[in-house]
Motif scaffolding. Structure first.
Motif, short mmCIF file in Angstrom:
data_model
loop_
_atom_site.label_atom_id
_atom_site.label_comp_id
_atom_site.label_asym_id
_atom_site.label_seq_id
_atom_site.Cartn_x
_atom_site.Cartn_y
_atom_site.Cartn_z
N ASN A 23 0.82 -1.21 0.00
CA ASN A 23 0.00 0.00 0.00
C ASN A 23 0.86 1.27 0.00
OD1 ASN A 23 -2.39 -1.43 -0.15
ND2 ASN A 23 -2.53 -1.65 2.07
N LEU A 24 1.93 1.24 0.77
CA LEU A 24 2.81 2.41 0.79
C LEU A 24 3.52 2.61 -0.54
CD1 LEU A 24 4.64 2.35 4.24
CD2 LEU A 24 3.17 4.16 3.36
N LEU A 25 4.00 1.51 -1.13
CA LEU A 25 4.67 1.63 -2.43
C LEU A 25 3.70 2.16 -3.48
CD1 LEU A 25 6.72 -1.71 -2.44
CD2 LEU A 25 7.68 0.61 -2.40
N SER A 26 2.45 1.76 -3.38
CA SER A 26 1.45 2.20 -4.35
C SER A 26 1.10 3.68 -4.14
CB SER A 26 0.19 1.33 -4.23
OG SER A 26 0.52 -0.03 -4.44
N ARG A 27 0.98 4.08 -2.88
CA ARG A 27 0.71 5.50 -2.61
C ARG A 27 1.88 6.36 -3.07
NH1 ARG A 27 -0.19 6.03 3.42
NH2 ARG A 27 0.59 8.13 3.08
N ALA A 29 3.95 5.63 -5.46
CA ALA A 29 3.94 5.66 -6.92
C ALA A 29 2.92 6.67 -7.45
CB ALA A 29 3.65 4.25 -7.47
#
Lengths: 97, 97
Positions: A23-27, A29
């Protein structure tokens, strides 16, 4: 607690962290996509080695371990690279419209 | 909001996420060290391709984007590799004591 029970519990914690990382990597990105859009509008280069170096310096300066600084740098550089690729794909798509 | 003000705010959000990622990656590394210790005690191999594949499948099955699944797989594989290296360094140290 038996060994395999312990392993199971540790793995369950890793699984939770995987979800949080996802979720953090997606946010992150999403944010870098937005940054790419702002930069496109400003006509500035998306690759900013000074900004990358600053981020890496900040990160390793508060690295609590157990990963050593080189490992942490490597992991974040991969994240930066993936973000830059995403910004460039977006730009490419915009040019093709 | 001016463009550079917008850029500044987006970057501040990225910086916060970097700190969260640093902390999560570090917590994850601690857990995998503990998993390595349990596995050493059990005498089982630390590299577990089935577990890695299961984790990757779970991760990409809930990948919200904008990173595509291949990119997400790549990033997590780097994290897994760093964790395995850490477990193996630990084991090496234990053998040298």
């Amino acid at each position: 607690m038996s060994m395999s029970e312990e392993l199971k519990q540790l793995r369950a914690q890793v699984d939770e962290i995987n979800v949080e990382l996802l979720n953090l990597l997606s946010r992150r990105a999403e944010l870098t996509k937005q940054i790419g859009d702002v930069k496109t509008a400003q006509g500035v280069n998306k690759f900013d080695p000074v900004r990358e170096r600053d981020m890496l310096d900040t990160i390793v300066s508060s690295n609590p371990g157990p990963f050593d600084n080189d490992t942490m740098r490597h992991l974040f550089k991969q994240i930066f690279k993936a973000s830059l690729d995403l910004q460039q794909q977006d730009h490419q798509k915009a040019l093709l419209v």
